[in-house]
Design a protein around this motif. Structure first.
Motif, PDB file in Angstrom:
ATOM      1  N   ARG A  35       0.867  -1.395   0.040  1.00 19.13           N
ATOM      2  CA  ARG A  35      -0.196  -0.113   0.011  1.00 19.13           C
ATOM      3  C   ARG A  35       0.811   1.049  -0.196  1.00 19.13           C
ATOM      4  O   ARG A  35       0.635   2.015  -0.810  1.00 19.13           O
ATOM      5  N   ALA A  36       1.764   1.401   1.121  1.00 21.16           N
ATOM      6  CA  ALA A  36       3.034   2.310   0.887  1.00 21.16           C
ATOM      7  C   ALA A  36       3.566   2.359  -0.247  1.00 21.16           C
ATOM      8  O   ALA A  36       3.696   3.613  -1.330  1.00 21.16           O
TER       9      ALA A  36
ATOM     10  N   ALA B  18       1.215  11.123  -0.969  1.00 22.25           N
ATOM     11  CA  ALA B  18       2.285  11.410   0.615  1.00 22.25           C
ATOM     12  C   ALA B  18       1.654  11.126   1.643  1.00 22.25           C
ATOM     13  O   ALA B  18       1.922  10.367   2.862  1.00 22.25           O
ATOM     14  N   GLY B  19       0.171  11.381   1.968  1.00 23.08           N
ATOM     15  CA  GLY B  19      -0.412  11.222   3.561  1.00 23.08           C
ATOM     16  C   GLY B  19      -0.921   9.640   3.665  1.00 23.08           C
ATOM     17  O   GLY B  19       0.020   9.108   4.322  1.00 23.08           O
ATOM     18  N   LYS B  20      -1.069   8.962   2.883  1.00 24.07           N
ATOM     19  CA  LYS B  20      -1.885   7.768   2.081  1.00 24.07           C
ATOM     20  C   LYS B  20       0.137   6.668   2.637  1.00 24.07           C
ATOM     21  O   LYS B  20      -0.361   5.650   3.580  1.00 24.07           O
ATOM     22  N   ALA B  21       0.882   7.330   1.388  1.00 25.26           N
ATOM     23  CA  ALA B  21       1.973   7.014   1.465  1.00 25.26           C
ATOM     24  C   ALA B  21       2.922   6.106   3.250  1.00 25.26           C
ATOM     25  O   ALA B  21       3.062   5.603   4.322  1.00 25.26           O
ATOM     26  N   GLN B  22       2.333   7.867   4.135  1.00 28.22           N
ATOM     27  CA  GLN B  22       3.090   7.711   5.081  1.00 28.22           C
ATOM     28  C   GLN B  22       3.046   6.738   6.058  1.00 28.22           C
ATOM     29  O   GLN B  22       3.167   5.887   7.040  1.00 28.22           O
ATOM     30  N   ASP B  23       1.461   7.263   5.943  1.00 26.25           N
ATOM     31  CA  ASP B  23       0.625   5.864   6.611  1.00 26.25           C
ATOM     32  C   ASP B  23       0.773   4.538   7.065  1.00 26.25           C
ATOM     33  O   ASP B  23       1.067   4.337   7.681  1.00 26.25           O
ATOM     34  N   SER B  24       0.737   3.939   5.654  1.00 24.86           N
ATOM     35  CA  SER B  24       1.122   3.279   5.501  1.00 24.86           C
ATOM     36  C   SER B  24       2.806   2.676   5.598  1.00 24.86           C
ATOM     37  O   SER B  24       2.628   1.683   5.893  1.00 24.86           O
ATOM     38  N   SER B  25       3.350   3.409   5.128  1.00 21.82           N
ATOM     39  CA  SER B  25       4.529   3.223   5.915  1.00 21.82           C
ATOM     40  C   SER B  25       4.955   3.308   7.790  1.00 21.82           C
ATOM     41  O   SER B  25       5.792   2.211   7.522  1.00 21.82           O
ATOM     42  N   ARG B  26       4.468   3.651   7.845  1.00 19.66           N
ATOM     43  CA  ARG B  26       3.948   3.631   9.482  1.00 19.66           C
ATOM     44  C   ARG B  26       4.012   2.393  10.026  1.00 19.66           C
ATOM     45  O   ARG B  26       4.373   1.724  11.109  1.00 19.66           O
ATOM     46  N   VAL B  27       2.772   1.855   9.666  1.00 18.44           N
ATOM     47  CA  VAL B  27       1.866   0.915   9.664  1.00 18.44           C
ATOM     48  C   VAL B  27       2.526  -0.244   9.741  1.00 18.44           C
ATOM     49  O   VAL B  27       3.167  -1.242  10.774  1.00 18.44           O
TER      50      VAL B  27
END
Length: 93
Positions: free
Chosen positions: A46-47, A56-65
């Motif tokens: 997903r990231a 960028a927002g979705k990438a950051q959230d998916s990367s963090r998860v």
């Protein structure tokens, strides 16, 4: 007119891609904790997709998860390994 065409031809390289942790996710799937590793692979993909689409927002959230799932998977794998070693040592006594 020339400046506009030159501006359109430029690629936006200022965008920062978030890390996907895909290799770590695959390692954790095979070596540590299968369920959390699979979930980490899903969030890593997903990231990557969000990075490719410029979200960028979705990438950051998916990367963090994905990172958090990988950390949890690694910790659970290490705890399981330590418990296995302790049980084997106790059994040999």
């Amino acid at each position: 007119m020339e400046t506009k065409s030159m501006e359109l031809g430029k690629m936006d390289t200022s965008r920062r891609n978030e890390p996907t942790y895909l290799a770590w996710s695959i390692f954790n799937t095979f070596c540590c904790c299968l369920p959390l590793g699979v979930a980490a692979i899903i969030y890593s993909c997903r990231a990557d997709n969000a990075n490719n689409h410029g979200d960028a927002g979705k990438a950051q959230d998916s990367s963090r998860v994905a990172k958090n799932l990988n950390i949890a998977s690694l910790v659970l794998g290490l705890i399981g390994l330590i418990m296995l070693i302790v049980l084997l040592v106790i059994q040999k006594m």
